[in-house]
Scaffold this active site. Structure first.
Site, PDB file in Angstrom:
ATOM      1  N   HIS A   1      -1.210  -6.601   5.422  1.00  0.00           N
ATOM      2  CA  HIS A   1      -1.967  -7.816   5.104  1.00  0.00           C
ATOM      3  C   HIS A   1      -2.702  -8.373   6.323  1.00  0.00           C
ATOM      4  O   HIS A   1      -3.150  -9.510   6.303  1.00  0.00           O
ATOM      5  CB  HIS A   1      -1.031  -8.889   4.552  1.00  0.00           C
ATOM      6  CG  HIS A   1      -0.163  -8.431   3.438  1.00  0.00           C
ATOM      7  ND1 HIS A   1      -0.692  -7.904   2.281  1.00  0.00           N
ATOM      8  CD2 HIS A   1       1.180  -8.389   3.283  1.00  0.00           C
ATOM      9  CE1 HIS A   1       0.304  -7.561   1.470  1.00  0.00           C
ATOM     10  NE2 HIS A   1       1.451  -7.844   2.065  1.00  0.00           N
TER      11      HIS A   1
ATOM     12  N   HIS B   1      -0.280  -6.798  -3.198  1.00  0.00           N
ATOM     13  CA  HIS B   1       0.403  -5.504  -3.158  1.00  0.00           C
ATOM     14  C   HIS B   1      -0.030  -4.671  -4.352  1.00  0.00           C
ATOM     15  O   HIS B   1       0.685  -3.787  -4.799  1.00  0.00           O
ATOM     16  CB  HIS B   1       1.925  -5.685  -3.202  1.00  0.00           C
ATOM     17  CG  HIS B   1       2.431  -6.735  -2.274  1.00  0.00           C
ATOM     18  ND1 HIS B   1       2.583  -8.038  -2.656  1.00  0.00           N
ATOM     19  CD2 HIS B   1       2.774  -6.662  -0.977  1.00  0.00           C
ATOM     20  CE1 HIS B   1       3.026  -8.742  -1.615  1.00  0.00           C
ATOM     21  NE2 HIS B   1       3.143  -7.934  -0.588  1.00  0.00           N
TER      22      HIS B   1
END
Lengths: 224, 331
Positions: free
Chosen positions: B57, B219
């Site tokens: 991320h 995700h």
């Protein structure tokens, strides 16, 4: 003498690791009946690390040792078992900081704290067909032995109660964990978490030379 | 799969080492715990802010360590929560007499790891607390969450809390800032493509050439629906409607707008989205006080973007404008 020295706790942990490793496939096969079949492997992955790193684990006192075990279990045991078993060890660690021996009363308090922690972490309660269905009656049995203080008698009775828990929960439907997703299909299968507690306590009896004859199939049939 | 990868198992420590080497005056890197700490260390008189989650991320969260932002952060493997011992060591590394605030995005794995680590640190006498971030309006429950997910709005929580801590706010006050931001920030994302975790080597979900996933998670979790792709403006309108109607924001609100790239979308396309979002905000009667266009919370090389709107007040405006120095920078 009802005191439990640190050396006995170390023996119990090493025995637990040996039990988990020997039963890796057996526990996974039991889990495969209703769950996702990873329980034995998940547990073994973590306890294999404990076995391999045993020499480096801080053993300056019981609490320090259990805290390290808690971290290794949380980190290396896969799936939801990691945080659940890790929490159990962590709660026990917090009550034994700086201690080099414990009484039976203290052992009962440790187990009580571990149960509370596991309940808070995973949200399960008695009757949900999880390892708590073994730990809670074992805790009650242990408390009942505190006054008399006979360690051997306490362990033998605890092993027996954990075995009974397998049979008593066999027909229940799982309400937590992966097995809960198959609903009714989980009935008439033993819960592998409960079996693991019974097998571990049976092996502790053997390790400490306490005569105990298992009667429930899942404990009798575990791999030699 | 074509990626700049040596051994997939070493991907995380290798990129972290790169971040540390590129910021020698700012950061220290601990490989054992995949942890980055401020070179200057925690200040005993200021609250420390920590965070940690799965990798993939970036720049969240290790690249948000530095004065005015996080005190320390740790990373798990790609899309996997950091292990408990790393979380515990991160809190210890940030320990301050003024306390430690642990900012956790709402995912089960992260919450369990930080729960345990916070309890352990508390038992050691460290004054640590957690705050959970959940700004994603797309879905109520998701693959890895009970409740809403934490996504790009996390940046505003880190920034505001970091600034408040730097200014000497107490742990209670910093926690109140976190709550204020989280209560007033909303986000939603859209994916044009999937992404490929290096250790997996294949896309984590399939998306047709002409399809988009509206409300995608960082995700690759499913969102609200899968649609045929349409114009940038139409997609932006869909995101704006979902985000702005949630609190809801109302005419007269002063806001910050963030258009966040998910990793594989060029900055130019993000500005196409921003232009429309800005126009829609003005049409809705919002005053756009601050804007953020770029990558703040990504999902590896996923093509896509998310829109975040934060309702501001004088306090938050001041905290967002305060200086900070992190590895994420554009000059």
């Amino acid at each position: 003498m009802s005191a439990i020295p640190q050396a006995d706790i170390e023996r119990a942990i090493r025995t637990t690791a040996a039990t988990v490793l020997r039963n890796e496939h057996y526990f996974s096969d039991l889990d495969g009946l209703a769950g996702d079949g990873d329980f034995g492997t998940s547990l073994a992955t973590g306890f294999r690390v404990i076995d391999n790193e045993w020499g480096e684990i801080d053993k300056s006192n019981i609490g320090a040792m259990l805290l390290k075990i808690s971290m290794l279990v949380s980190k290396h045991v896969g799936g939801s078992s990691g945080p659940i078993w890790g929490t159990g060890f962590m709660k026990a660690a917090m009550l034994t900081r700086g201690k080099e021996e414990i009484s039976l009363d203290e052992l009962a308090e440790m187990l009580g704290a571990a149960i509370e922690g596991i309940q808070a972490r995973g949200g399960a309660k008695l009757g949900d067909k999880t390892l708590l269905d073994a730990l809670i009656p074992v805790h009650e049995t242990l408390k009942g032995h505190c006054a008399a203080g006979d360690k051997a008698a306490a362990l033998k009775d605890c092993a027996g109660v954990a075995e009974q828990a397998i049979d008593e929960t066999r027909t229940l439907v799982a309400h937590r964990g992966r097995a809960s997703q198959v609903g009714e299909r989980s009935a008439n299968t033993p819960d592998p978490g409960i079996v693991s507690i019974a097998v571990i306590l049976n092996d502790w009896c053997k390790e400490f030379g306490i005569a105990n004859t298992p009667t429930v199939a899942e404990v009798v049939n575990q791999p030699a | 799969m074509k990626k700049f990868v040596n051994d997939p198992a070493k991907f995380v420590p290798e990129f972290m080492k790169g971040i540390a080497l590129a910021n020698p005056d700012l950061l220290d890197f601990n490989e054992e715990f995949q942890m980055v700490t401020r070179k200057s260390g925690p200040s005993s008189s200021k609250v420390s802010i920590v965070q940690g989650s799965g990798s993939g991320h970036e720049p969240a969260h290790v690249m948000a360590v530095g004065p005015g932002m996080l005190t320390a952060a740790c990373q798990g493997a790609v899309f996997a929560a950091p292990p408990v011992d790393a979380c515990y060591e991160t809190i210890k590394a940030a320990a301050s007499d003024a306390g430690v605030l642990v900012l956790v995005n709402n995912y089960q794995g992260d919450r369990m790891a930080w729960d345990m680590a916070t309890e352990m640190a508390t038992a050691e006498g460290i004054n640590a607390r957690q705050f959970w971030i959940n700004d994603d309006v797309a879905v109520e429950d998701s693959l890895y969450t009970v409740g809403r997910r934490g996504v790009a709005g996390n940046f505003f929580v880190m920034k505001a809390c970091g600034a408040a801590a730097e200014a000497g706010a107490s742990l209670d006050e910093v926690e109140a800032v976190a709550k204020k931001v989280n209560d007033n920030v909303r986000s939603m994302g859209v994916a044009l493509t999937s992404c490929i975790p290096p250790a997996k080597g294949t896309p984590i979900f399939e998306l047709g050439d002409d399809e988009i996933e509206v409300g995608v998670g960082i995700h690759g979790e499913p969102g609200r629906r899968r649609e045929k792709i349409h114009s940038a403006d139409a997609i932006t309108e869909e995101l704006f409607e979902a985000v702005s109607s949630d609190i809801p924001f109302k005419s007269g609100d002063r806001v910050a707008i963030m258009v966040n790239g998910l990793g594989g979308t060029p900055i130019t396309e993000l500005y196409v989205i921003y232009a429309k979002a800005h126009e829609l905000a003005e049409k809705a009667g919002f005053t756009v006080v601050r804007n953020y266009v770029g990558e703040y919370c990504t999902s590896l090389e996923m093509a896509g973007a998310s829109l975040t709107i934060l309702k501001l007040d004088d306090e938050l405006e001041k905290l967002l404008a305060a200086p900070a120095e992190t590895a994420a920078r554009i000059f």
